[in-house]
Write a protein that holds these residues in place. Structure first.
Motif, short mmCIF file in Angstrom:
data_model
loop_
_atom_site.label_atom_id
_atom_site.label_comp_id
_atom_site.label_asym_id
_atom_site.label_seq_id
_atom_site.Cartn_x
_atom_site.Cartn_y
_atom_site.Cartn_z
N LEU A 54 0.81 -1.21 0.00
CA LEU A 54 0.00 0.00 0.00
C LEU A 54 0.85 1.27 0.00
CD1 LEU A 54 -2.81 1.20 0.01
CD2 LEU A 54 -2.86 0.96 2.50
N ILE A 107 2.39 1.92 -3.55
CA ILE A 107 1.45 2.40 -4.56
C ILE A 107 1.04 3.85 -4.29
CG2 ILE A 107 -0.85 2.05 -5.55
CD1 ILE A 107 -0.48 -0.93 -5.04
N VAL A 147 -1.26 -5.86 -7.61
CA VAL A 147 -0.36 -4.74 -7.29
C VAL A 147 0.01 -3.98 -8.56
CG1 VAL A 147 1.87 -4.10 -6.33
CG2 VAL A 147 0.53 -5.92 -5.26
N SER A 185 -3.03 -2.08 -10.13
CA SER A 185 -3.39 -0.93 -9.30
C SER A 185 -2.43 0.23 -9.51
CB SER A 185 -3.41 -1.33 -7.83
OG SER A 185 -4.33 -2.37 -7.59
N SER A 236 -3.41 3.80 -11.25
CA SER A 236 -3.28 4.95 -10.35
C SER A 236 -2.32 6.00 -10.91
CB SER A 236 -2.81 4.50 -8.97
OG SER A 236 -3.76 3.67 -8.35
N THR A 266 -6.34 6.38 -4.99
CA THR A 266 -5.40 5.27 -5.15
C THR A 266 -5.81 4.09 -4.28
OG1 THR A 266 -3.56 6.77 -5.66
CG2 THR A 266 -2.99 4.56 -4.88
N TYR A 321 -6.91 0.36 -5.55
CA TYR A 321 -6.13 -0.79 -5.07
C TYR A 321 -7.03 -1.88 -4.51
CZ TYR A 321 -2.33 -3.18 -2.52
OH TYR A 321 -1.43 -4.10 -2.05
#
Length: 326
Positions: free
Chosen positions: A197, A200, A266, A269, A273, A311, A315
């Motif tokens: 997390l 990202i 991952v 995402s 993003s 974001t 995710y």
């Protein structure tokens, strides 16, 4: 005349004490004029040639002193003059001076009538002021640089300058924490999601900040740029950056979790993003400018909050779909 222009425009920073002659003026006459009245001019880096007030050419002193004495200035001058409109933002004048290596910039009206010249010292002051303000706005401080930089400024005033953006960031951080808490079931099922997390979120914020900084500069320096063309270019850049980041993180996520599907979560995402934040940050700045707000105010905590929330939603939404978490 100068007092008629709004603050921080090119017209407000110009001087009326500059050297201008008609096209038929000879080099000898110009040299005599310089010898007699050089002290009356605030800037003599260039000789500006005007025809009934209209700016038609420019020549440097080096070019003047290399020419024959009986030669008219029209044969020495260059017809293509780098100039700035009187109502243009002062930052554009500094940009033109840096881009073309000039020590002074002539200021004209809509009919190219020469109104004044921004001298070298004023250009340096503008550059320092605008750079300092951009740096402060980027961290959420919207006060004058001189006030912030002055050692005599009281601690209370500095607190007032910095605290609002921090409080806004606190509110945004609380919203992000609340949003993450809503995905508790997902995190319990795949604890590795929490590990990626920060990666990202950080990369999305970084791309958004880069895009925003670049478009704010473009708005200030090239106000007539094509928005459609710029957004299309930014979309292609965001696509390339997103693909590069996604490809880089894919093997790392696969190695840590041990499954391809998790690595796809991952990577996908991060890919989406990065593209989204590059476009959102860019268009938000353009929209604020069109609404006559300073696009620099988009920077800092506000953009970070929007980027973090979107974001995180992307995710976990992708995680729910691909990992089939219910």
């Amino acid at each position: 005349m100068i007092e008629e222009f709004k603050p921080r425009t090119a017209g407000a920073r110009m001087t009326a004490r500059f050297l201008a002659v008609p096209p038929g003026f000879t080099v000898r006459g110009l040299k005599d004029l310089l010898y007699e009245k050089a002290g009356e001019f605030e800037t003599i880096d260039y000789v500006y040639v005007t025809d009934e007030g209209e700016l038609v050419g420019v020549a440097s002193l080096k070019e003047v002193f290399q020419a024959e004495d009986d030669m008219p200035i029209r044969q020495v001058m260059r017809g293509q003059v780098i100039e700035v409109g009187a109502s243009a933002h002062q930052e554009r004048a500094a940009y033109l001076a840096l881009k073309h290596g000039l020590r002074a910039i002539p200021v004209v009206d809509c009919n190219r009538v020469l109104l004044g010249v921004i001298p070298h010292a004023a250009l340096l002051e503008i550059f320092h002021q605008e750079s300092a303000e951009d740096a402060l706005k980027a961290i959420g401080i919207h006060h004058k640089p001189r006030e912030i930089e002055d050692i005599k400024t009281t601690g209370l005033r500095l607190i007032k300058a910095r605290l609002p953006s921090l409080l806004l960031g606190l509110v945004g951080g609380t919203l992000v924490a609340y949003l993450i808490g809503g995905f508790e079931i997902i995190l319990k099922s795949y604890i590795a999601l929490a590990a990626f997390l920060p990666v990202i979120v950080y990369l999305s914020d970084a791309v958004g900040t880069q895009s925003q900084t670049l478009v704010v500069r473009m708005i200030a320096l090239e106000p007539e740029f094509s928005v459609r063309r710029y957004l299309w270019r930014e979309a292609k850049v965001g696509l390339a950056l997103g693909a590069a980041c996604a490809l880089a993180v894919f093997p790392v996520a696969w190695f840590i979790q041990g499954t391809v599907i998790f690595a796809c979560v991952v990577s996908a995402s991060l890919f989406i993003s990065v593209i989204l934040q590059s476009l959102v940050s860019t268009y938000a700045s353009i929209l604020l400018h069109d609404l006559h707000f300073d696009p620099g105010t988009v920077s800092g905590p506000v953009t970070t909050i929007i980027s973090d929330l979107t974001t995180i939603l992307i995710y976990f939404a992708i995680a729910v779909v691909l990992l089939k978490i219910v």
